[in-house]
Design an enzyme around this catalytic site. Structure first.
Site: not given
Ligand code: GLC
Length: 652
Positions: A264, A294, A296, A338, A528
């Site tokens: 990522q 949302r 993120d 978030e 998770r």
């Molecule tokens: C947010 C998501 C989580 C993910 C992270 C990275 O916190 O809720 O599941 O791993 O972003 O994208």
């Protein structure tokens, strides 16, 4: 490869020069192609938003070459996308502009992975009756855009913002789903991963192929020394499974920033092209009928050397600029932050920070969620009281999103500020709570698992709510009944305190953890997954059988949902007041003029004198809105783990 340093913000000059962009000839020409009503609405919105939008973008990018031309291009793309909104979405926008508090009227959320809930986006449409039965009006689907090759962090490594994950459906399926949900009175919320993309996203691939334009979409660090300088002040999100914040990319002979997993890649928001791409992607999805995003990992968007790179002022300029663009092109859409941060860091996400202005409509109240679990383990409510006392009043039109569980772990460290105020040794309580929910303390009924924690440092806990409250370990009918009561207690609190509460898929049917055999089939090593089960048809079939935990939990959640709809005071926006009930195991919260919630977090019954606690000089009448009873205020007995939602009135 060109050196694309992480750009620390150049001390910006906040006095934006006067601009001729507002209604430049090319924007005017674009508007002139539209039907008169649409044109009038867009002119009105552009004129209302222009100053804020220009200000925030000038702060971020005013120092970059060609800023005016870039902004004109952004506005032109925004107006074009706005003009492509369908007639029904256009009408939705107008309705919501007239009634901007539409989302504060007893909404109830539900959160699910599309595949686990229903196989695909089409399958989700088939489950609308289930959502209806629960009274759900807001459906948050976890990422459904095309993701990188698994493991992909549950879809949070997005490989294309334009395409749907093929296994889940097509763009047409998404549009069908949003239409069907809308006519059923349910708003679709889509995850939008702002902070990073998959290393398989076209931008990352082009960067790897040596394209300087796309290399500048990411952050590059060129020496181990630079990496360690940055790391000194950075937090670790997955300290055990993905330690560090940088990943070495051999082809580039450099490290790229990867806050989460190495696959990522964090986007470089100091580059205006990144902002423009992301803004467009959001607007395109809105045009497919997505009614809420949302956003993120919002806290991580801006990097500044020497800081923890969280919640930087620029994050809020970015979010406020996005809000402005939405207010122009798709004002019916909600933004949800978030930002899993301590409560004290959250007001800026509602636009209450240094740079004031509309920002997100919603944000997760993570501290309240974690505090409720600590309270359950301790059988004491002080930590919830402290969190509520630290919870600020919100601006008009903004609400907390409350929840019991979600697809992530329960993160304990958001509670540090509240605990530190109580004393230097208080953080140990988090370690104890984590041990309790991992079933490691004597007498624990919980069957969760610790996440990314070590004996010295606590991080999170995984597990479905039903496993955490003791349903998986219950051996006797009595233990089973107590577990059900605990689960209902947790939801009673979330639905009482929240502006927009969220049910996590499976909790309404008391679904347990993913089995060890199923866990072994999940790709990657992410703990998770324990609480990411597949919707269980056999549990669903039991939902009306009150002799089963499934039926008991389902009925209780339906009752709570109905009570919220029937008693608007239970959802009234505004501050919550904590009552002193004289018992450290019972939480008393007032909401609005007349509503009172009582929550017994202990295994012992408690007798309360509410007349005294309410400091009422006249007689008090109580109506239990869930059980249609009128309990006596002087001797109200709360059984173990019971919740009461009461309407109060005083005589005279
Ligand atoms: C947010 C998501 C989580 C993910 C992270 C990275 O916190 O809720 O599941 O791993 O972003 O994208």
């Amino acid at each position: 490869m060109p050196c694309m340093p992480v750009i620390d913000s150049v001390a910006p000059d906040f006095t934006a020069p006067s601009t001729s962009l507002f209604m430049s000839p090319s924007l005017r020409a674009l508007l002139n192609t539209l039907a008169p009503e649409r044109r009038a609405a867009l002119e009105r919105r552009l004129s209302a938003q222009f100053d804020t939008l220009h200000d925030r973008l000038f702060r971020l990018y005013g120092h970059t070459h060609g800023f005016d031309a870039w902004l004109e291009q952004l506005l032109s793309q925004t107006l074009q996308l706005a003009s492509q909104r369908t007639a029904d979405l256009g009408q939705l926008d107008l309705n919501r502009e007239e009634n901007p508090d539409w989302h504060q009227a007893a909404m109830l959320g539900y959160c699910a992975y599309a595949d686990k809930f229903a196989g695909s986006l089409r399958g989700v449409a088939q489950r609308i009756p289930h959502l209806h039965e629960l009274g759900v009006t807001y459906l948050h689907l976890l990422p459904f855009l095309k993701a990188g090759t698994p493991p992909n962090d549950g879809g949070f490594a997005v490989a294309s913002y334009e395409d749907i994950e093929p296994a889940l459906g097509t763009g047409a399926d998404l549009q069908d789903l949003t239409r069907q949900l809308r006519s059923a009175g349910i708003s679709l919320c889509s995850d939008f991963v702002l902070n990073h993309v998959s290393h398989e996203h076209a931008w990352a691939k082009k960067a790897l192929a040596g394209d300087p334009h796309y290399q500048a979409y990411f952050h590059w660090v060129h020496s181990p020394e630079q990496v360690s300088t940055w790391e000194q002040s950075l937090p670790q999100i997955f300290p055990q499974t993905a330690p560090g914040n940088f990943t070495y990319i051999p082809a580039q002979k450099a490290w790229t920033w990867t806050t989460f997993y190495p696959y990522q890649w964090d986007l470089n928001y100091a580059n205006p092209a990144v902002f423009a791409e992301v803004a467009q992607a959001l607007l395109k999805l809105s045009n497919q009928g997505v009614e809420s995003f949302r956003l993120d990992s919002t806290a991580f968007l801006w990097k500044r050397i020497g800081t923890h790179c969280l919640n930087q002022p620029e994050v809020h300029w970015i979010l406020q600029a996005i809000r402005s663009l939405m207010a122009i092109a798709a004002p019916g859409v909600l933004l949800k932050a978030e930002a899993i941060m301590p409560t004290r860091d959250l007001p800026p996400y509602f636009g209450l920070g240094e740079t004031r202005g509309p920002e997100c409509h919603l944000a997760y109240h993570a501290s309240l969620m974690s505090a409720s679990w600590v309270a359950l383990a301790e059988q004491k409510v002080q930590i919830i009281q402290d969190v509520l006392a630290n919870t600020p009043a919100l601006p008009d039109g903004a609400s907390w999103m409350s929840y019991v569980r979600c697809h992530d772990d329960i993160g304990w460290n958001v509670l540090r500020p509240e605990l530190d105020l109580r004393g230097p040794d208080q953080r140990e309580r988090l370690l104890k709570a984590a041990q309790f929910f991992a079933g490691e303390s004597p007498g624990s009924y919980a069957r969760g698992a610790s996440f990314q924690s070590s004996p010295l440092s606590v991080h999170g806990t995984n597990g479905m709510a039903s496993a955490l409250v003791g349903l998986a370990s219950a051996q006797t009918p009595m233990q089973q009944a107590l577990a059900v009561d605990r689960l209902v207690l947790m939801y009673s609190l979330a639905l009482f305190v929240g502006g927009l509460p969220l049910i996590y898929m499976g909790d309404e049917l008391a679904l347990g953890n993913v089995s060890p055999a199923d866990m072994a089939t999940r790709l990657g090593t992410d703990g998770r997954e324990l609480h990411r089960p597949v919707f269980d048809e056999s549990a669903f079939a039991l939902r009306h059988d009150l002799s089963t935990p499934q039926g008991q939990v389902f009925a209780a959640l339906c009752d709570l949902s109905r009570a919220r709809r029937e008693h608007p005071d239970l959802c009234a926006p505004g501050a919550l007041t904590v009552l002193n009930l004289g018992h450290d195991t019972v939480l008393g919260v007032r909401r609005g003029q007349r509503s009172l919630g009582l929550f017994n977090f202990s295994a012992e019954p408690v007798s309360l004198n509410l007349h005294q606690a309410l400091e009422a000089s006249q007689a008090v009448t109580l109506t239990d809105v869930l059980h249609s009873e009128q309990p006596c205020p002087d001797t109200l007995v709360l059984p173990p783990y019971a919740a009461r939602w009461l309407e109060t009135s005083t005589e005279g």
